[in-house]
Design a protein around this motif. Structure first.
Motif, mmCIF file in Angstrom:
data_model
loop_
_atom_site.group_PDB
_atom_site.id
_atom_site.type_symbol
_atom_site.label_atom_id
_atom_site.label_comp_id
_atom_site.label_asym_id
_atom_site.label_seq_id
_atom_site.Cartn_x
_atom_site.Cartn_y
_atom_site.Cartn_z
ATOM 1 N N PRO A 271 0.940 -1.095 0.113
ATOM 2 C CA PRO A 271 -0.071 -0.073 0.088
ATOM 3 C C PRO A 271 0.660 1.019 -0.162
ATOM 4 O O PRO A 271 1.826 1.273 0.448
ATOM 5 N N ASN A 272 0.125 2.455 -0.511
ATOM 6 C CA ASN A 272 0.994 3.734 -0.550
ATOM 7 C C ASN A 272 0.594 4.331 0.759
ATOM 8 O O ASN A 272 -0.427 4.548 1.042
ATOM 9 N N ALA B 191 1.276 7.120 2.114
ATOM 10 C CA ALA B 191 0.771 8.367 2.225
ATOM 11 C C ALA B 191 -0.590 8.529 2.093
ATOM 12 O O ALA B 191 -1.311 9.120 2.640
ATOM 13 N N GLU B 192 -1.317 7.555 0.853
ATOM 14 C CA GLU B 192 -2.521 7.589 0.625
ATOM 15 C C GLU B 192 -3.267 6.809 1.870
ATOM 16 O O GLU B 192 -4.485 7.430 2.179
ATOM 17 N N PHE B 193 -2.507 6.012 2.411
ATOM 18 C CA PHE B 193 -3.354 5.084 3.494
ATOM 19 C C PHE B 193 -3.527 5.819 4.702
ATOM 20 O O PHE B 193 -4.707 5.814 5.278
ATOM 21 N N ALA C 159 -3.369 9.276 5.038
ATOM 22 C CA ALA C 159 -4.232 10.489 4.631
ATOM 23 C C ALA C 159 -5.887 10.262 4.726
ATOM 24 O O ALA C 159 -6.757 11.421 4.606
ATOM 25 N N ASP C 160 -6.195 9.100 4.477
ATOM 26 C CA ASP C 160 -7.696 8.697 4.491
ATOM 27 C C ASP C 160 -8.199 8.929 5.958
ATOM 28 O O ASP C 160 -7.898 8.089 6.616
ATOM 29 N N ARG D 288 -9.679 5.934 8.431
ATOM 30 C CA ARG D 288 -8.648 4.958 9.046
ATOM 31 C C ARG D 288 -9.018 5.189 10.385
ATOM 32 O O ARG D 288 -8.504 4.220 11.280
#
Length: 249
Positions: free
Chosen positions: A9-10, A12-14, A16-17, A20
Motif C-alpha cells: 500500500p501507498n 501516504a494515501e493510506f 491520509a484517509d 482509517r
C-alpha cells in the motif's frame, strides 16, 4: 501467497484517509458464527506470522540483490510492485488440467461414481469424477448419457470428506477457500456473504460406493498435500540458503 504478490500500500494515501481513524461499521463483529477450524490458537497465529515474515524478507532480498527478472525497466522499487510469480507449491497437473464449471465433459472411459446431491429442492443426480487433483461433480445430459456438464470444481487438497454416522450412504464434504469470492459451484456457504468455507452432501446408492468415494477423496488429498509439503520444504530451503555474490575488482 496472493497477498504477498500484491503491491504494497501507498503509506501516504493510506494514512491520509480519515476513515482509517473511525471504528469499523457494526463493531468488532465478534458475534458472527465461525467454524471451529477458524478459531485458531496461538501456535497457528505464530506460524502465519513466520510465513509472512519469510515471504516479506524474500521479497526485500530479491529487490536488494537486483533481481533482473522483477525489474523490467520499472521506475518503482521492486519490493513495492505486484508480482506475477506462480505459487511455488502448485503442482503442474493442478495448473494445467483444471476443469471449468459449465464446460462439457465426456463420461466415456472416465472413472466416476453415481450419486445424488442433497439440496433444498431435493436430490439432484450427479456423478463424482475420480480425478487426481480435483473434486469434480457433473450432471449427465438426459439426451446423451455419455456427455455431462461440470457443476462443481475444487482443488482436492482443500477438500475434507466424512461419512455421515447417522447414514453411512451419505458423504459430508467441506471445501476450504484461501479467499472469499471463489466460485463454489453447488456448494453452500457456511457463513455468507464473505465465506471461505463451503459444504455439500452426496448420497450414494449403497455403503460400498460411499466408502469408495471417501477413500478416493481422502487418499488423493493426502497424496497431493504430501507433494506440496515437499515443494514447500524445497522453497524454504532455497529462501534460507546463503546467496554467493561475486564482485569484480
Amino acid at each position: 501467497w496472493e497477498l504477498h504478490k500484491a503491491p504494497l500500500p501507498n503509506l501516504a494515501e493510506f494514512f491520509a484517509d480519515p476513515r482509517r481513524l473511525t471504528p469499523a461499521a457494526g463493531g468488532t463483529g465478534g458475534s458472527r458464527a465461525r467454524r471451529p477450524s477458524l478459531q485458531r490458537g496461538s501456535g497457528a497465529i505464530e506460524a502465519q506470522r513466520a510465513v509472512r515474515s519469510l515471504l516479506l524478507t524474500r521479497r526485500l532480498m530479491r529487490s536488494l540483490t537486483g533481481d533482473a527478472q522483477d525489474r523490467q525497466g520499472s521506475q518503482s522499487p521492486d519490493w513495492s510492485r505486484g508480482s506475477g510469480e506462480l505459487l511455488p507449491l502448485q503442482l503442474p497437473e493442478e495448473a494445467s488440467s483444471r476443469p471449468s464449471e459449465g464446460s462439457a465433459v465426456s463420461l466415456s472411459g472416465t472413472s466416476c461414481i453415481a450419486c445424488n446431491l442433497a439440496s433444498l429442492q431435493g436430490k439432484r443426480p450427479r456423478h463424482l469424477l475420480q480425478k487426481d487433483s480435483w473434486l469434480v461433480l457433473v450432471q449427465s445430459d438426459a439426451a446423451s448419457p455419455s456427455s455431462s456438464t461440470v457443476t462443481t470444481v475444487w482443488p482436492i487438497w482443500q477438500v475434507q470428506s466424512l461419512i455421515d454416522r447417522s447414514d453411512p450412504r451419505t458423504l459430508q464434504i467441506g471445501l476450504n477457500a484461501h479467499k472469499s469470492g471463489m466460485p463454489n459451484g453447488e456448494a453452500v456457504a457456511y457463513n455468507p456473504p464473505a465465506s471461505t468455507y463451503f459444504t455439500l452432501a452426496l448420497n450414494f446408492e449403497d455403503v460400498k460406493k460411499c466408502n469408495e468415494a471417501a477413500v478416493h477423496l481422502q487418499s488423493r488429498r493426502r497424496a497431493v498435500r504430501s507433494q506440496m509439503l515437499k515443494k514447500a520444504a524445497s522453497f524454504v530451503e532455497t529462501c534460507c540458503a546463503p546467496e554467493v555474490t561475486t564482485h569484480s575488482v
